[in-house]
Design an enzyme around this catalytic site. Structure first.
Site, PDB file in Angstrom:
ATOM      1  N   GLY A  15     101.524  37.986 -38.700  1.00 32.32           N
ATOM      2  CA  GLY A  15     102.362  36.791 -39.505  1.00 32.32           C
ATOM      3  C   GLY A  15     101.570  35.938 -40.441  1.00 32.32           C
ATOM      4  O   GLY A  15     101.437  36.581 -41.462  1.00 32.32           O
ATOM      5  N   ARG A  66     123.944  40.825 -42.446  1.00 30.08           N
ATOM      6  CA  ARG A  66     124.798  41.584 -42.059  1.00 30.08           C
ATOM      7  C   ARG A  66     126.351  40.905 -41.659  1.00 30.08           C
ATOM      8  O   ARG A  66     127.298  41.596 -41.764  1.00 30.08           O
ATOM      9  CB  ARG A  66     124.333  42.234 -40.554  1.00 30.08           C
ATOM     10  CG  ARG A  66     124.560  43.644 -40.031  1.00 30.08           C
ATOM     11  CD  ARG A  66     123.898  44.260 -38.973  1.00 30.08           C
ATOM     12  NE  ARG A  66     123.240  43.125 -38.354  1.00 30.08           N
ATOM     13  CZ  ARG A  66     122.275  43.228 -37.571  1.00 30.08           C
ATOM     14  NH1 ARG A  66     121.681  44.659 -37.440  1.00 30.08           N
ATOM     15  NH2 ARG A  66     121.372  42.519 -37.039  1.00 30.08           N
ATOM     16  N   THR A  96     115.151  35.308 -38.758  1.00 29.42           N
ATOM     17  CA  THR A  96     114.142  34.496 -38.454  1.00 29.42           C
ATOM     18  C   THR A  96     113.207  34.150 -39.378  1.00 29.42           C
ATOM     19  O   THR A  96     112.918  33.190 -40.299  1.00 29.42           O
ATOM     20  CB  THR A  96     113.328  34.914 -37.394  1.00 29.42           C
ATOM     21  OG1 THR A  96     114.229  35.216 -36.096  1.00 29.42           O
ATOM     22  CG2 THR A  96     112.178  34.132 -37.158  1.00 29.42           C
ATOM     23  N   LYS A 141     100.582  47.868 -36.542  1.00 24.64           N
ATOM     24  CA  LYS A 141      99.752  46.813 -37.417  1.00 24.64           C
ATOM     25  C   LYS A 141      98.172  47.311 -37.282  1.00 24.64           C
ATOM     26  O   LYS A 141      97.615  47.115 -38.468  1.00 24.64           O
ATOM     27  CB  LYS A 141      99.861  45.388 -36.586  1.00 24.64           C
ATOM     28  CG  LYS A 141     101.168  44.782 -36.795  1.00 24.64           C
ATOM     29  CD  LYS A 141     101.195  43.481 -36.009  1.00 24.64           C
ATOM     30  CE  LYS A 141     102.649  43.042 -36.019  1.00 24.64           C
ATOM     31  NZ  LYS A 141     102.801  41.846 -34.929  1.00 24.64           N
TER      32      LYS A 141
HETATM   33  P1  NAP Z   1     116.240  39.094 -37.575  1.00 27.26           P
HETATM   34  O1  NAP Z   1     116.037  37.761 -37.096  1.00 27.26           O
HETATM   35  O2  NAP Z   1     116.672  40.208 -36.762  1.00 27.26           O
HETATM   36  O3  NAP Z   1     116.625  39.074 -39.086  1.00 27.26           O
HETATM   37  C1  NAP Z   1     117.011  40.363 -39.599  1.00 27.26           C
HETATM   38  C2  NAP Z   1     117.896  40.081 -40.817  1.00 27.26           C
HETATM   39  O4  NAP Z   1     118.367  41.204 -41.346  1.00 27.26           O
HETATM   40  C3  NAP Z   1     119.210  39.033 -40.501  1.00 27.26           C
HETATM   41  O5  NAP Z   1     119.481  38.268 -41.401  1.00 27.26           O
HETATM   42  C4  NAP Z   1     120.391  40.363 -40.616  1.00 27.26           C
HETATM   43  O6  NAP Z   1     121.747  40.040 -40.820  1.00 27.26           O
HETATM   44  C5  NAP Z   1     119.916  41.071 -41.734  1.00 27.26           C
HETATM   45  N1  NAP Z   1     120.227  42.621 -41.597  1.00 27.26           N
HETATM   46  C6  NAP Z   1     120.069  43.465 -40.828  1.00 27.26           C
HETATM   47  N2  NAP Z   1     120.826  44.625 -41.175  1.00 27.26           N
HETATM   48  C7  NAP Z   1     121.260  44.190 -42.209  1.00 27.26           C
HETATM   49  C8  NAP Z   1     122.119  45.077 -43.355  1.00 27.26           C
HETATM   50  N3  NAP Z   1     122.401  46.375 -42.920  1.00 27.26           N
HETATM   51  N4  NAP Z   1     122.438  44.475 -44.415  1.00 27.26           N
HETATM   52  C9  NAP Z   1     122.242  43.146 -44.638  1.00 27.26           C
HETATM   53  N5  NAP Z   1     121.395  42.510 -43.870  1.00 27.26           N
HETATM   54  C10 NAP Z   1     121.090  43.011 -42.765  1.00 27.26           C
HETATM   55  O7  NAP Z   1     114.619  39.962 -37.855  1.00 27.26           O
HETATM   56  P2  NAP Z   1     113.393  38.962 -38.221  1.00 27.26           P
HETATM   57  O8  NAP Z   1     112.669  38.302 -36.925  1.00 27.26           O
HETATM   58  O9  NAP Z   1     113.347  38.022 -39.163  1.00 27.26           O
HETATM   59  O10 NAP Z   1     112.342  40.013 -38.591  1.00 27.26           O
HETATM   60  C11 NAP Z   1     112.518  40.522 -40.030  1.00 27.26           C
HETATM   61  C12 NAP Z   1     111.398  41.486 -40.387  1.00 27.26           C
HETATM   62  O11 NAP Z   1     110.254  40.910 -40.213  1.00 27.26           O
HETATM   63  C13 NAP Z   1     110.898  42.690 -39.331  1.00 27.26           C
HETATM   64  O12 NAP Z   1     110.795  43.894 -39.910  1.00 27.26           O
HETATM   65  C14 NAP Z   1     109.944  42.154 -38.195  1.00 27.26           C
HETATM   66  O13 NAP Z   1     109.300  43.176 -37.640  1.00 27.26           O
HETATM   67  C15 NAP Z   1     109.206  41.574 -39.253  1.00 27.26           C
HETATM   68  N6  NAP Z   1     108.278  40.351 -38.709  1.00 27.26           N
HETATM   69  C16 NAP Z   1     108.887  39.498 -38.015  1.00 27.26           C
HETATM   70  C17 NAP Z   1     108.170  38.334 -37.507  1.00 27.26           C
HETATM   71  C18 NAP Z   1     108.674  37.416 -36.525  1.00 27.26           C
HETATM   72  O14 NAP Z   1     107.807  36.672 -36.093  1.00 27.26           O
HETATM   73  N7  NAP Z   1     110.232  37.352 -36.388  1.00 27.26           N
HETATM   74  C19 NAP Z   1     106.926  38.240 -37.885  1.00 27.26           C
HETATM   75  C20 NAP Z   1     106.198  39.187 -38.795  1.00 27.26           C
HETATM   76  C21 NAP Z   1     107.095  40.185 -39.139  1.00 27.26           C
HETATM   77  P3  NAP Z   1     122.359  38.735 -39.842  1.00 27.26           P
HETATM   78  O15 NAP Z   1     121.526  37.511 -39.702  1.00 27.26           O
HETATM   79  O16 NAP Z   1     123.684  38.855 -40.227  1.00 27.26           O
HETATM   80  O17 NAP Z   1     122.203  39.664 -38.284  1.00 27.26           O
HETATM   81  N1  HSE Z   2     107.057  40.790 -32.772  1.00 21.74           N
HETATM   82  C1  HSE Z   2     105.856  40.591 -33.340  1.00 21.74           C
HETATM   83  C2  HSE Z   2     104.729  39.794 -32.554  1.00 21.74           C
HETATM   84  C3  HSE Z   2     106.131  39.635 -34.448  1.00 21.74           C
HETATM   85  O1  HSE Z   2     105.132  39.244 -31.387  1.00 21.74           O
HETATM   86  O2  HSE Z   2     103.702  39.804 -33.056  1.00 21.74           O
HETATM   87  C4  HSE Z   2     105.257  39.425 -35.374  1.00 21.74           C
HETATM   88  O3  HSE Z   2     104.748  40.686 -36.003  1.00 21.74           O
END
Ligand code: NAP
Ligand code: HSE
Length: 442
Positions: free
Chosen positions: A134, A45, A13, A205
């Site tokens: 965010g 991954r 994401t 957070k």
């Molecule tokens: P996500 O959609 O699950 O993406 C994780 C990515 O990491 C995927 O591309 C996954 O590969 C890759 N990955 C996982 N394990 C791996 C490995 N061993 N080697 C290589 N690549 C690997 O997660 P996300 O929502 O983007 O969140 C990422 C981070 O941002 C987290 O720490 C989350 O807490 C933080 N965050 C998220 C948001 C949000 O709104 N989503 C907001 C603020 C912060 P695949 O694609 O092949 O599965």
């Molecule tokens: N899961 C988190 C939220 C993503 O809902 O706020 C942003 O850090």
């Protein structure tokens, strides 16, 4: 033009959002910064996975190690999540002297001091704007903009998923499980959604914000944490009748009534996450859906408010790009430690145990509609020296159970818990009492 090359570890994401935003605004950023940002590769991954964002196959790799170690990669952006491999990624990069950008609040919460110490030792900075709220640049605010203030209180709606769920429950009368599924589909929720709904993500957070604001590392175990699973539509409706909206809050407050233990005379602090009744007249009550907001009170600036989208691909990408820009400029100008990632500047501060914190409360009891019930409940509270400020009981039918809402004056958490434990044992009380704090924002 000067180029700074980075490796993206994670193309989900947020990683996908970063890549796409850079495609759209890379030239604009280059003209503003006087340098270009170039992605050397994206570690994922599963190379074959279908993705919301189109990522060029030529950039994808499953081998994060080679990407991080590539001498051409100057900055490492960790967007994979989790606390095991992600920790290895961040430590590997820092030990190579490479600055790291991360959005990973769980990782910082669990291992912050070790990561910051490694960054300092190897002269590489760690940037983490996207880890809290965010797209809202609140880390920069606390690290830089409010450096001339003592932060006396901070209240944050910092979990987009919970705020999205509570908003839809209030405005549409929607069911919890149904709305959680929507939050997952929209990319707000963590891979493990209990991190969101049980308050842990907000605690990660809030701990980061508290640590930055107060200059000592607040450990996860010091943060009293409650989630929103126990909040029912009934509570949302009763709160609305009383002029309140239920929000999951991260609360960091100096407790001025407590004796200072620190040499700088600063009072101990409360650091907690819980659902709270927010007066409808307070601005945080109208922060809806996946929006986040943090109100920060400084002793010089007074009240400030920071509002924006707290989750999702693009808002989070905006913060990652801001950190990437800082990392690239710091590299270009050789000022890798211009603003240190975290400095413990106030010795060992003190977090007050929640049992000692004094609050007002909303209590919902499910009782048998029979004579003498109020008297027995009031008797328990009176013995505990806990005052009732108002009571609501909708008209019921003799013999049935009815909800009773009690609004309670200031009382210590421990006394309140004890009293509710006794009330729960009364034969007329038919279900576990619900207790929600009322936030006064004094
Ligand atoms: P996500 O959609 O699950 O993406 C994780 C990515 O990491 C995927 O591309 C996954 O590969 C890759 N990955 C996982 N394990 C791996 C490995 N061993 N080697 C290589 N690549 C690997 O997660 P996300 O929502 O983007 O969140 C990422 C981070 O941002 C987290 O720490 C989350 O807490 C933080 N965050 C998220 C948001 C949000 O709104 N989503 C907001 C603020 C912060 P695949 O694609 O092949 O599965
Ligand atoms: N899961 C988190 C939220 C993503 O809902 O706020 C942003 O850090």
């Amino acid at each position: 033009m000067h180029q700074v090359t980075f490796g993206l570890i994670g193309g989900g994401t947020v990683g996908g959002g970063v890549y796409q935003a850079l495609q759209r605004n890379g030239a604009l950023m280059a003209s503003r910064l006087g340098l270009g940002l170039r992605v050397a590769g994206i570690a994922v991954r599963d190379l074959k996975k279908a993705r919301a964002a189109t990522l060029p196959t030529a950039l994808l790799t499953t081998d994060w190690r080679t990407l991080v170690n590539d001498p051409a990669v100057q900055v490492v952006v960790e967007l994979m999540g989790g606390t095991t491999t992600a920790k290895e990624v961040v430590l590997t990069a820092l030990k190579l002297g490479k600055p790291v950008v991360t959005a990973n609040k769980a990782l910082l919460s669990a291992h912050g001091p070790e990561l910051f110490a490694t960054a300092a030792k190897h002269g590489a900075n760690l940037y983490y704007e996207a880890s809290v709220a965010g797209g809202i640049p609140v880390i920069k605010v606390l690290r830089e903009s409010l450096v001339g203030n003592r932060v006396t209180s901070l209240h944050g709606i910092v979990n987009g998923t919970c705020n999205y769920i509570l908003t839809r429950m209030k405005l549409e009368g929607a069911e919890f499980a149904h709305v959680l599924a929507d939050a997952q589909r929209l990319g707000y929720a963590e891979a493990e959604p209990s991190l969101d709904v049980d308050g842990h993500d907000a605690a990660h957070k809030t701990g980061i914000l508290a640590s930055l604001a107060h200059g000592f590392w607040v450990k996860p175990g010091q943060i009293h944490t409650e989630g929103i699973r126990s909040i029912s539509k009934l509570d949302i409706q009763f709160a609305a009748r009383l002029g309140y909206t239920i929000k999951l809050l991260g609360v960091v407050k100096q407790l001025t009534g407590k004796k200072p233990k620190r040499s700088d005379g600063c009072p101990p602090i409360q650091v907690a996450v819980y659902p709270a009744l927010v007066p409808d007249t307070h601005v945080l009550a109208s922060v809806n859906y996946a929006f986040n907001a943090i109100s920060v009170r400084g002793d010089v600036v007074g009240d400030t408010l920071f509002y924006g989208r707290g989750a999702g691909a693009e808002p989070t990408a905006s913060s990652v790009l801001s950190d990437l820009a800082d990392a690239a400029l710091d590299l270009k100008h050789g000022s890798h430690n211009r603003v240190p990632c975290f400095v413990a500047h106030s010795g060992d501060g003190c977090v007050v145990p929640m049992d000692e914190v004094v609050s007002r409360y909303y209590v919902r009891l499910t009782v048998a509609d029979q004579p003498g019930v109020f008297a027995r409940i009031a008797n328990v509270l009176a013995k505990a020296k806990i005052g009732i400020s108002s009571i609501i009981q909708p008209e019921g039918h003799a013999g049935e159970t009815v909800p009773v809402i009690l609004m309670i004056h200031d009382a210590p958490n421990a006394a309140m818990k004890r009293a509710l434990g006794q009330i729960a044992k009364l034969s007329a009380v038919k279900d576990t009492p619900v207790m929600i704090r009322v936030e006064p924002f004094e």
